[in-house]
Design a protein around this motif. Structure first.
Motif, PDB file in Angstrom:
ATOM      1  N   UNK A 115      93.892  25.439  30.174  1.00 26.89           N
ATOM      2  CA  UNK A 115      94.901  25.432  31.242  1.00 26.89           C
ATOM      3  C   UNK A 115      95.720  24.145  31.218  1.00 26.89           C
ATOM      4  N   UNK A 116      95.056  23.018  31.021  1.00 25.86           N
ATOM      5  CA  UNK A 116      95.770  21.741  30.987  1.00 25.86           C
ATOM      6  C   UNK A 116      96.674  21.653  29.756  1.00 25.86           C
ATOM      7  N   UNK A 117      96.191  22.160  28.612  1.00 30.78           N
ATOM      8  CA  UNK A 117      97.020  22.168  27.408  1.00 30.78           C
ATOM      9  C   UNK A 117      98.253  23.047  27.593  1.00 30.78           C
ATOM     10  N   UNK A 118      98.064  24.187  28.248  1.00 24.27           N
ATOM     11  CA  UNK A 118      99.211  25.051  28.558  1.00 24.27           C
ATOM     12  C   UNK A 118     100.214  24.327  29.450  1.00 24.27           C
ATOM     13  N   UNK A 119      99.718  23.658  30.480  1.00 25.47           N
ATOM     14  CA  UNK A 119     100.612  22.951  31.403  1.00 25.47           C
ATOM     15  C   UNK A 119     101.381  21.846  30.687  1.00 25.47           C
ATOM     16  N   UNK A 120     100.692  21.072  29.858  1.00 26.81           N
ATOM     17  CA  UNK A 120     101.331  19.980  29.119  1.00 26.81           C
ATOM     18  C   UNK A 120     102.365  20.526  28.134  1.00 26.81           C
ATOM     19  N   UNK A 121     102.027  21.567  27.402  1.00 28.87           N
ATOM     20  CA  UNK A 121     102.927  22.104  26.379  1.00 28.87           C
ATOM     21  C   UNK A 121     104.141  22.779  27.005  1.00 28.87           C
ATOM     22  N   UNK A 122     103.916  23.609  28.031  1.00 28.70           N
ATOM     23  CA  UNK A 122     105.046  24.250  28.703  1.00 28.70           C
ATOM     24  C   UNK A 122     105.981  23.211  29.329  1.00 28.70           C
ATOM     25  N   UNK A 123     105.410  22.181  29.925  1.00 30.44           N
ATOM     26  CA  UNK A 123     106.238  21.146  30.549  1.00 30.44           C
ATOM     27  C   UNK A 123     107.111  20.443  29.517  1.00 30.44           C
ATOM     28  N   UNK A 124     106.513  20.094  28.393  1.00 30.11           N
ATOM     29  CA  UNK A 124     107.303  19.428  27.355  1.00 30.11           C
ATOM     30  C   UNK A 124     108.391  20.355  26.810  1.00 30.11           C
ATOM     31  N   UNK A 125     108.072  21.621  26.615  1.00 35.68           N
ATOM     32  CA  UNK A 125     109.083  22.561  26.126  1.00 35.68           C
ATOM     33  C   UNK A 125     110.254  22.665  27.097  1.00 35.68           C
ATOM     34  N   UNK A 126     109.937  22.652  28.392  1.00 36.13           N
ATOM     35  CA  UNK A 126     110.988  22.819  29.405  1.00 36.13           C
ATOM     36  C   UNK A 126     111.783  21.551  29.662  1.00 36.13           C
ATOM     37  N   UNK A 127     111.385  20.439  29.054  1.00 35.57           N
ATOM     38  CA  UNK A 127     112.239  19.251  29.111  1.00 35.57           C
ATOM     39  C   UNK A 127     113.600  19.578  28.495  1.00 35.57           C
ATOM     40  N   UNK A 128     113.598  20.447  27.488  1.00 40.21           N
ATOM     41  CA  UNK A 128     114.852  20.870  26.841  1.00 40.21           C
ATOM     42  C   UNK A 128     115.512  22.048  27.547  1.00 40.21           C
ATOM     43  N   UNK A 129     114.925  22.502  28.657  1.00 41.52           N
ATOM     44  CA  UNK A 129     115.476  23.639  29.375  1.00 41.52           C
ATOM     45  C   UNK A 129     114.949  24.958  28.851  1.00 41.52           C
ATOM     46  N   UNK A 130     115.142  26.015  29.615  1.00 38.69           N
ATOM     47  CA  UNK A 130     114.586  27.313  29.241  1.00 38.69           C
ATOM     48  C   UNK A 130     115.185  27.860  27.954  1.00 38.69           C
TER      49      UNK A 130
END
Length: 477
Positions: A115-130
């Motif tokens: 769950x934490x890895x998902x949160x970290x990875x999704x957050x970093x991906x969304x730094x560039x926007x959807x």
């Protein structure tokens, strides 16, 4: 293939898998900690040299074909909707990750880590926007999705696959399809067939599968009687800078397939699973699949051999071979001949930028990418792991199984050997921050060998690299 239950699965450790720490790197002396810092500093200097010298080469000759050497990225300081969540996740893991990893029950640790890895990875991906960071990431002209509509007849596409690999062939494949065996594109064809077509679903699939590698690594370590090390490593596996490329690239999916293959093999070899033969068969199927996902991942044979050597058993081999051959024979009978396609891929590689990118730079520029993806804590941890190898090597030569931290350091050494082979081959010039994810996602494990009192500082360093890369650069592939 469920791991054997403990007598009481709910309390926190100790458990039967948890042995006293086996710190082969020696006591936590000031000298050892200084050496850790020197290793991290040397790794940072390698990245700096690769950036400075690479920029000069690219500006003068244009032969590197990357905008921000050694990474395939361009300088673009920015923030996005993922900025605040990424910072929050990083802070929470740094402050609470080590303590939670030490006291959670094993199953809850696995769930919390994923769950934490998902949160970290999704957050970093969304730094560039959807659109730029997720939905459009796997929908560029070079990606697999651009060839999905050519697989209406899968049998015909497989039989004619090699006819479209070379650049001068009629209707040649997009770069990533030409550069990989067909299992990669078939994965996205399969998603499309079940109604999950398009870039957003493809990215979500890669992120969800890619982050599951964290769980696979932890399962592997525990099966090797290194649960304490696994618990200490969990926050580092979560907060890896490589998450920048896990979200979202197909190589993250490849990495997960490889990690689960090794996990299932280890469970089978150590008999820490109810059905060891079924686990070995599943590992063989995944290893067969990964060879048809990427030609370079034949190098997974190195950690596979290491696991069999560490556990001193050949019992999984017949079932491992059966699973592997089932995949290979299926593709061959369907009309795709791996060996012929690989020869054409080598020719295609040198027809493109692979034939222009200078080996003399990338043979040491690639390791700089590994430093960025694995983080400075991994650089310090690898120093400890390499310093610790003589003792478990001696035990291995005496003929007995190697477990605990000894098994961890030798498995890491095997993964580094595979990376070195890929580097020296000349077939991995650039983009290795992404291409080598199946190996680099394991390297943060070594940070568990660092002194426990330093773990929060090293976690902060890991987070800082990931946040800096994704906020200062626009990565792409």
């Amino acid at each position: 293939m469920t791991p054997l239950p403990h007598s009481d699965p709910h309390p926190a450790p100790p458990t039967r898998h948890e042995a006293p720490p086996d710190r082969h790197a020696g006591p936590e002396t000031p000298t050892g900690r200084r050496a850790d810092l020197l290793a991290a500093g040397a790794a940072a200097l390698l990245v700096t040299a690769a950036a400075v010298i690479g920029t000069v080469i690219q500006d003068r000759y244009g032969t590197l074909h990357v905008q921000w050497p050694p990474l395939l990225a361009e300088w673009l300081p920015h923030t996005g909707p993922g900025t605040l969540p990424a910072v929050v996740v990083a802070v929470l893991v740094v402050l609470y990750g080590p303590a939670l990893a030490a006291r959670l029950s094993w199953r809850r640790l696995l769930g919390a880590s994923w769950a934490a890895a998902l949160a970290w990875t999704w957050s970093l991906a969304l730094v560039d926007g959807w659109q730029r960071g997720v939905a459009g990431r796997l929908d560029t002209v070079h990606e697999y999705l651009r060839g999905v509509d050519r697989f209406h007849d899968i049998g015909a596409a497989l039989r004619g696959y090699t006819a479209h690999i070379l650049l001068d062939s009629p209707d040649n494949w997009p770069t990533h399809i030409a550069g990989h065996p067909p299992a990669a594109v078939l994965t996205f064809v399969g998603l499309d067939r079940i109604g999950l077509g398009g870039g957003a679903w493809a990215a979500a699939f890669c992120i969800v599968t890619g982050t599951s590698a964290v769980v696979a690594v932890l399962v592997t370590l525990r099966a090797l009687d290194a649960e304490r090390t696994a618990r200490a490593a969990a926050p580092f596996l979560v907060l890896t800078p490589a998450a920048v490329w896990v979200g979202a690239s197909a190589d993250a999916y490849f990495a997960a397939v490889g990690a689960w293959a090794l996990a299932l093999l280890t469970l089978s070899a150590t008999r820490t699973v109810r059905a060891p033969h079924a686990a070995a068969l599943a590992a063989g199927l995944l290893l067969g699949w990964i060879v048809y996902l990427s030609y370079g991942l034949t190098l997974m044979v190195v950690p596979v051999a290491a696991i069999l050597l560490l556990t001193r058993t050949a019992r999984p081999l017949p079932f491992l071979a059966l699973g592997f051959l089932a995949v290979a024979v299926t593709f061959t009978l369907a009309g795709f001949r791996w060996w012929e396609a690989y020869d054409l891929l080598v020719e295609r590689y040198y027809q493109g930028v692979g034939g222009v990118r200078p080996y003399a730079y990338w043979v040491w520029g690639n390791p700089a990418n590994v430093v960025i993806a694995a983080g400075l804590a991994s650089a310090a941890g690898i120093r400890r792991a390499l310093a610790a190898t003589p003792d478990p090597l001696r035990r291995l030569r005496r003929g007995g199984p190697v477990t605990g931290d000894g098994a961890v350091v030798l498995l890491v050494a095997a993964l580094l050997l595979a990376v070195a082979a890929a580097d020296l081959s000349g077939m991995s010039k650039a983009e290795t921050e992404r291409i080598w994810l199946p190996f680099t996602l394991w390297l943060p494990v070594t940070a568990a060998l660092l002194p426990a009192r330093d773990h929060r500082r090293w976690l902060l360093a890991q987070a800082a690299v990931g946040l800096a890369v994704n906020h200062l650069l626009l990565t792409f592939w």
